[in-house]
Design a protein around this motif. Sequence first.
Motif, PDB file in Angstrom:
ATOM      1  N   HIS A 183      -6.384   0.019   6.749  1.00  0.00           N
ATOM      2  CA  HIS A 183      -6.111   0.810   7.922  1.00  0.00           C
ATOM      3  C   HIS A 183      -7.150  -0.353   8.973  1.00  0.00           C
ATOM      4  O   HIS A 183      -6.123  -0.170  10.064  1.00  0.00           O
ATOM      5  N   HIS A 213       0.840  -1.632   0.169  1.00  0.00           N
ATOM      6  CA  HIS A 213       0.263  -0.574   0.171  1.00  0.00           C
ATOM      7  C   HIS A 213       0.850   0.749   0.058  1.00  0.00           C
ATOM      8  O   HIS A 213       1.085   1.406   1.369  1.00  0.00           O
ATOM      9  N   HIS A 224      -9.806   1.892   1.068  1.00  0.00           N
ATOM     10  CA  HIS A 224      -9.068   2.402   2.323  1.00  0.00           C
ATOM     11  C   HIS A 224     -10.665   3.089   3.882  1.00  0.00           C
ATOM     12  O   HIS A 224     -11.847   3.431   3.398  1.00  0.00           O
TER      13      HIS A 224
HETATM   14 ZN    ZN Z   1      -3.511   5.103   1.368  1.00  0.00          ZN
END
Ligand code: ZN
Length: 408
Positions: free
Chosen positions: A264, A71, A241
Motif C-alpha cells: 500500500h 498480494h 499492510h
Molecule cells: Zn490487501
Amino acid sequence: MPVLKNISFLATCRDEGAQGDLHSIRDAALAWDDSQITWVGREVDLSGEYPGADQLDAGGRLVIPGLVDCHTHLAFAGWRTEEFVQRALGKSYLEIAQSGGGIMRTVCLTREADPQTLLKHCRGVLDQMVELGVTAVECKSGYGLDLETELKILSIYRDLNGSHPVRIASTYLGAHVVPAEFKGNRSDYLDLVCSEVIPAVSQADLASFCDVFVEESAFSLDEARQVFAAGRKHGLRPKVHADQLSSGGGAELAAEVDAVSADHLECASDAGIEKMAEAGTVAVALPLASLYLNQVQLQVRKLINGGVRVAVATDFNPGSSPSFHLPLGMTLLCVGSQMTPAEALKAATIYAAKAMEMDGITGSIEEGKLADFAIIDAPDPDHWLYHFRPNACTGTFVGGRQVWGQGA
Ligand SMILES: [Zn+2]
C-alpha cells in the motif's frame, strides 16, 4: 527440447540495474528442457544449437516472464456488490465497515462456506489469471480469523499449489481486523493469533509469511511487533499492510522487522521510505485498490529515487479491489504514478517475485530459472500497456508447459 522463436522483443527482466532496466533482447529465441530455461539470446545465434528441437513460433510478439501477483486475498465467500453501490452514493469505506459491512461481512460468509465452494471459487479466479499471463500468486488468509477457518483457507491454498499450474505462496493474515466476538478484548485476540493459530499454521507447514494490517482501524505498531515476533519464532517471515489510509509508521516498522515487503504505502513518510531502502524491503503498489477507493495513486518516484524496489499487485478482495486484472494495474501505474511501462513490467515480474521470495526460481527469463513466461500480442512493453485491451496475452507457460493459449 522446445525452442520458442520469432520473438520481436524479449524482456528478460533480470534483477540487476534500475527499475526500468528490462535487459531486453530484440529478435530473440528461448529454449528450455523439461521445466528449466536452457538458452536465451538472439535468434541468429541459435543456429545449430538445437537441431532436433520442437519449434514454436511467437509470431513476432512480445515475450515477458510470467506475471507475478504478489498480494491477493484469494479465498473468500460472497461478493460485496452493494458496498460498491453505497460508495458510489457517497459512503466511506469506514462508514460501511461500521454499519456491518466490510471485512467482517466477508468473515461471516467465509466461516459458513464449505471448503469445496471456496476451492471452486479460487480455481475459477486462478484459471482467469493464467489467461492474463499470471504464473505465480501470493494468497492471504484473513477471512476466517478463528483457528478453524484460517486453517481451512490455508489448506485450500496448499491443495491448489499441488493441483493448479499457478505457483502459490501462502500468507497467514490473522491480524486483518479484530473479529466482532473479541470487540473490546483485543489482547485476547492477539493471544489467540500468537499462541494458537501461528503455532498451528507453522506445525502444518501451511504458510511462508505472516501479515498484519497496520492501520488506525486495525492494528497498532506494538500489536504488529507482537505478531511478527511470534511469526518469526515459528518460521513465518513478516509482510505488512502499511500506511494505506493514514501515515502510521508502517513503512518504518516494515524496515525494523526486516519485512519481505511493505504493501500500500500511499501515506508512507519520507523517513519510512529511507529506512525501507536501507533494509531492502520491497514496496508493493496496489493501484486497483486506489482506483476502487478513489484514492490518489501511490507516488512511486519518491520510492524509486530513494532506492526502493517497487512491485505491483492486484490486492484482489471482495471489498476494496474486486478485480484481479494485473495488466490493468500496470497501466494505472503508468497513468497515475508516473511509472514507465518498463518500470511497471519489472514491478510485476522480478520485483513481485522478490516480494514473495520466489525470485530464485521465477520472475525473470534466464538460464537455470523455471520456464514461466507469457506471449503478449504487442511489439514491446510500451505499446502493450498504452493500448490497453481486455486481454493481450496469447499464450502462458508454466515450467515449460503451455497452460493457456492456442496449443495448450
Ligand atoms: Zn490487501
